[in-house]
Design an enzyme around this catalytic site. Structure first.
Site, PDB file in Angstrom:
ATOM      1  N   CYS A  88      70.449  36.272  31.046  1.00 14.23           N
ATOM      2  CA  CYS A  88      70.843  37.215  32.092  1.00 14.23           C
ATOM      3  C   CYS A  88      70.948  36.460  33.422  1.00 14.23           C
ATOM      4  O   CYS A  88      70.211  35.510  33.652  1.00 14.23           O
ATOM      5  CB  CYS A  88      69.796  38.326  32.154  1.00 14.23           C
ATOM      6  SG  CYS A  88      69.578  39.070  33.755  1.00 14.23           S
ATOM      7  N   CYS A  91      67.768  36.516  37.385  1.00 20.79           N
ATOM      8  CA  CYS A  91      66.697  35.665  37.910  1.00 20.79           C
ATOM      9  C   CYS A  91      67.024  34.201  37.644  1.00 20.79           C
ATOM     10  O   CYS A  91      67.567  33.865  36.594  1.00 20.79           O
ATOM     11  CB  CYS A  91      65.362  36.008  37.256  1.00 20.79           C
ATOM     12  SG  CYS A  91      64.789  37.688  37.566  1.00 20.79           S
ATOM     13  N   CYS A 173      63.968  45.790  32.587  1.00 17.77           N
ATOM     14  CA  CYS A 173      64.009  44.613  33.458  1.00 17.77           C
ATOM     15  C   CYS A 173      62.675  44.480  34.182  1.00 17.77           C
ATOM     16  O   CYS A 173      62.276  45.390  34.924  1.00 17.77           O
ATOM     17  CB  CYS A 173      65.151  44.752  34.463  1.00 17.77           C
ATOM     18  SG  CYS A 173      65.209  43.425  35.685  1.00 17.77           S
ATOM     19  N   TYR A 326      73.740  44.676  64.393  1.00 17.38           N
ATOM     20  CA  TYR A 326      73.798  44.909  62.942  1.00 17.38           C
ATOM     21  C   TYR A 326      72.590  45.761  62.545  1.00 17.38           C
ATOM     22  O   TYR A 326      71.794  45.393  61.687  1.00 17.38           O
ATOM     23  CB  TYR A 326      73.810  43.602  62.141  1.00 17.38           C
ATOM     24  CG  TYR A 326      74.809  42.574  62.621  1.00 17.38           C
ATOM     25  CD1 TYR A 326      76.156  42.700  62.326  1.00 17.38           C
ATOM     26  CD2 TYR A 326      74.397  41.477  63.369  1.00 17.38           C
ATOM     27  CE1 TYR A 326      77.075  41.752  62.767  1.00 17.38           C
ATOM     28  CE2 TYR A 326      75.300  40.523  63.810  1.00 17.38           C
ATOM     29  CZ  TYR A 326      76.643  40.665  63.513  1.00 17.38           C
ATOM     30  OH  TYR A 326      77.541  39.722  63.951  1.00 17.38           O
ATOM     31  N   ASP A 395      70.458  40.926  62.869  1.00 21.35           N
ATOM     32  CA  ASP A 395      70.193  41.119  61.435  1.00 21.35           C
ATOM     33  C   ASP A 395      71.533  41.174  60.705  1.00 21.35           C
ATOM     34  O   ASP A 395      71.917  42.220  60.152  1.00 21.35           O
ATOM     35  CB  ASP A 395      69.386  42.406  61.217  1.00 21.35           C
ATOM     36  CG  ASP A 395      68.958  42.577  59.763  1.00 21.35           C
ATOM     37  OD1 ASP A 395      69.084  41.617  58.984  1.00 21.35           O
ATOM     38  OD2 ASP A 395      68.514  43.689  59.409  1.00 21.35           O
ATOM     39  N   CYS A 422      69.357  36.506  55.652  1.00 19.55           N
ATOM     40  CA  CYS A 422      69.269  36.503  54.187  1.00 19.55           C
ATOM     41  C   CYS A 422      69.969  35.295  53.588  1.00 19.55           C
ATOM     42  O   CYS A 422      70.135  35.221  52.371  1.00 19.55           O
ATOM     43  CB  CYS A 422      69.853  37.793  53.606  1.00 19.55           C
ATOM     44  SG  CYS A 422      71.587  38.066  54.008  1.00 19.55           S
TER      45      CYS A 422
END
Length: 466
Positions: A88, A91, A173, A326, A395, A422
Site C-alpha cells: 500500500c 505509509c 488501516c 492562508y 500557513d 507542511c
C-alpha cells in the site's frame, strides 16, 4: 562497445539482484546505499540493514531497487503494524522505530534548510512526537474499484499501490481512527449487497468513485461522503437506511458528484442524504464545524499542539494585532485570538471564509475577523490602509508562498513572522527569501503530524526590523 539493452557502462542491469548495506534515508523515506559508484534507493529498508534487492531502474549516477530480503536488520528496524506495508502507498517508514522516525523527520527539515535555503545555522529542535502513534487519522479517502474474485468481479475499496492506480484492498488501516475503518467496511459491504459498481477510470463507467470518511476524534461524530460519477445513486434510500442502522455514529451521510475524468477526488456538487451537513471537532476549548470539503488537519491531537505553538511564538506577550495569511476555516486564528488583542485572517477560498466566520461566532470569539481574497491582492491593500501588525502568521499550502506575498509581508513590517509549513523544501526556500527581506529565522520546530509516513510539519519563528 557492444550495446546491451538494460545495461550500463558498469555492467549493472535492471532485474539484477545485489547485496547492499543501507547507510541512511532519503527525504521520501527510502533507504540509501552505494553500489559500484552509484547511489541506490531501496524503499522499505532501514539504516544498518544488510539486504538483497533487485534493481528496477539503473541510470549513470543512481539506481532504484526493490527489497527482496533483509539479511541482517539494522537496530532501527521494527516489525510494521500493517500487513499491507510495502504494498500500500499510504505509509513509507512504518518499519522504523518511533525514535528513528522522529530523528529522520528532524534531519529532513535540517537538510532542507541547509541545502535549499543556505540556512544551516538555524537551530532545528527535536521533532515533537504525536500523542498517538496509530489510529490518529480523523479523515480517510478510499478509492473504489472492481476487483476479480475467482471468476467474478466484486466492489472493493482501499489505497493505491505506490506510484500506480492499482488498488490494494484495505479492510482495517492501523493509522486510521477505528470509526473510519468501520465506516469503510460497512459501506463496502452494503454497496456490494445492493449491487453498486465502482468507477472505472479508463472506461468512464460505474457509480462509486471514493468513500470519504471523517470523524471528530474528540466528539465522536462521524461523516460519510459517497463520491459518485453521476447524480443518480441507485437504491439511495435503502443504502442510507442500512448504513444508518449499521453505523449509528454517522451524523452526516452525503453524496458528492464528480463526473470529470480527473484525479481530483471531490466534485463541485454535494448534497446531504441524511443527518446534518457538518460534523463537529474540538481542539482545546474550540469547536469547529467540518463540511465534506473543509480542510482540517488529520491528526486532531497534534493539530492542537501545533496551533498552540504557533500562537505562543506569534504572540509571546499578550496583546497587539496579528495577521494570519492562508487562514482556512480559522483553526489557528482562534488560538491566536486567545493571546492577541485583534486577529485578522486572510483566505482565498470563500467557503472556507464563511466556515471561519461561523466557527468564530459559534465559539463566541469577537476579536477576530476574516477577509476573502487572494493574499497577493489583499496584503498590499492592508499595507496602504495603515495596518501595522505585531506579527504575521503564514500557513500556506504545500507549494509555499508566492514571492509577492513574502514581499507584502515584509512591507507590513511586523516584528515577528511565524511560518507553519507542511513541506520542508518550500519552507527553506521561503525562509531564504524572507532573510533577504530582513527577517531571520530564530528556530524551527518539526512536528510529527503523520506518524508512519515520511511527511513532517514545521513551525518556524522569524524576527526582524526591516
Amino acid at each position: 562497445m557492444r550495446f546491451h539493452p538494460g545495461r550500463t557502462d558498469a555492467g549493472l542491469s535492471n532485474g539484477e539482484a545485489v547485496e547492499l548495506t543501507i547507510t541512511g534515508l532519503a527525504g521520501g523515506g527510502d533507504g540509501v546505499s552505494r553500489y559500484q559508484g552509484r547511489v541506490v534507493f531501496v524503499p522499505g529498508s532501514a539504516p544498518g540493514d544488510r539486504v538483497r534487492a533487485r534493481l528496477t531502474r539503473v541510470t549513470w549516477s543512481w539506481a532504484r531497487a526493490s527489497l527482496l530480503e533483509v539479511l541482517q536488520p539494522g537496530r532501527d528496524r521494527r516489525p510494521p503494524a500493517c500487513p499491507l506495508f510495502g504494498r500500500c502507498g499510504g505509509c513509507q517508514i512504518q518499519h522504523l522505530s518511533p525514535e528513528a522516525q522522529l530523528a529522520f523527520k528532524r534531519q529532513v527539515v535540517a537538510d532542507a534548510l541547509a541545502r535549499i535555503g543556505g540556512l544551516g545555522d538555524v537551530p532545528v529542535a527535536d521533532c515533537v512526537p504525536s500523542p498517538a502513534w496509530l489510529g490518529y487519522r480523523n479523515k480517510a479517502q478510499f478509492p473504489a474499484a472492481m476487483v476479480r474474485d475467482g471468476r467474478r468481479w466484486r466492489l472493493a475499496a482501499g489505497i493505491y499501490a505506490p506510484g500506480t492506480h492499482s488498488l490494494v484492498e484495505v479492510n482495517d488501516c492501523p493509522i486510521q481512527h477505528p470509526v473510519n475503518n468501520r465506516v469503510l467496511r460497512e459501506t463496502v459491504a452494503v454497496a456490494r449487497e445492493l449491487g453498486l459498481t465502482a468507477y472505472d477510470e479508463d472506461a468512464g463507467t460505474g457509480v462509486l468513485r471514493h468513500i470519504l470518511a471523517r470523524v471528530g476524534a474528540r466528539t465522536g461524530e462521524a461523516m460519510l461522503v459517497l463520491v459518485t460519477r453521476e447524480a443518480e445513486l441507485p437504491r439511495a434510500r435503502t443504502l442510507v437506511r442500512e448504513l444508518g442502522r449499521r453505523l449509528p455514529e454517522l451524523t452526516c451521510i452525503a453524496q458528492n458528484v464528480n463526473p470529470r475524468r480527473t484525479n481530483v477526488i471531490l466534485g463541485e456538487r454535494t448534497r446531504v442524504l441524511a443527518g446534518k451537513p457538518v460534523i463537529s471537532e474540538r481542539l482545546g476549548r474550540f469547536h469547529f464545524a467540518l463540511s465534506p470539503g473543509s480542510f482540517f488537519q488529520v491528526n486532531s491531537a497534534q493539530a492542537e499542539a501545533m496551533c498552540r505553538l504557533a500562537a505562543e511564538q506569534a504572540v509571546p506577550t499578550p496583546g497587539g494585532t496579528v495577521l494570519e495569511v492562508y487562514a482556512g476555516i480559522g483553526t489557528i486564528s482562534l488560538f491566536l485570538a486567545e493571546r492577541a488583542e485583534m486577529v485578522l485572517g486572510v483566505e482565498s477560498h470563500r467557503p472556507a471564509v464563511e466556515d471561519a466566520r461561523r466557527n468564530a461566532a459559534a465559539n463566541r470569539v469577537g476579536n477576530v475577523r476574516f477577509l476573502a481574497g487572494e493574499a497577493e491582492r489583499v496584503l498590499p491593500d492592508l499595507t496602504r490602509s495603515g495596518l501595522s501588525p505585531a506579527a504575521v502568521v503564514l500557513d500556506p499550502p504545500r507549494k509555499g508562498c508566492a514571492p509577492s506575498v513574502l514581499q507584502a509581508v515584509a512591507d507590513l513590517r511586523p516584528m515577528r513572522v511565524v511560518y507553519v509549513s507542511c513541506d520542508p523544501a518550500t519552507l527553506a526556500r521561503d525562509l531564504a527569501i524572507l532573510a533577504r527581506r530582513g527577517y531571520q529565522a530564530q528556530a524551527v520546530v518539526p512536528l510529527d503530524m503523520f506518524p508512519q509516513t515520511a511527511h513532517v510539519e514545521a513551525v518556524a519563528t522569524l524576527t526582524g526590523s526591516p
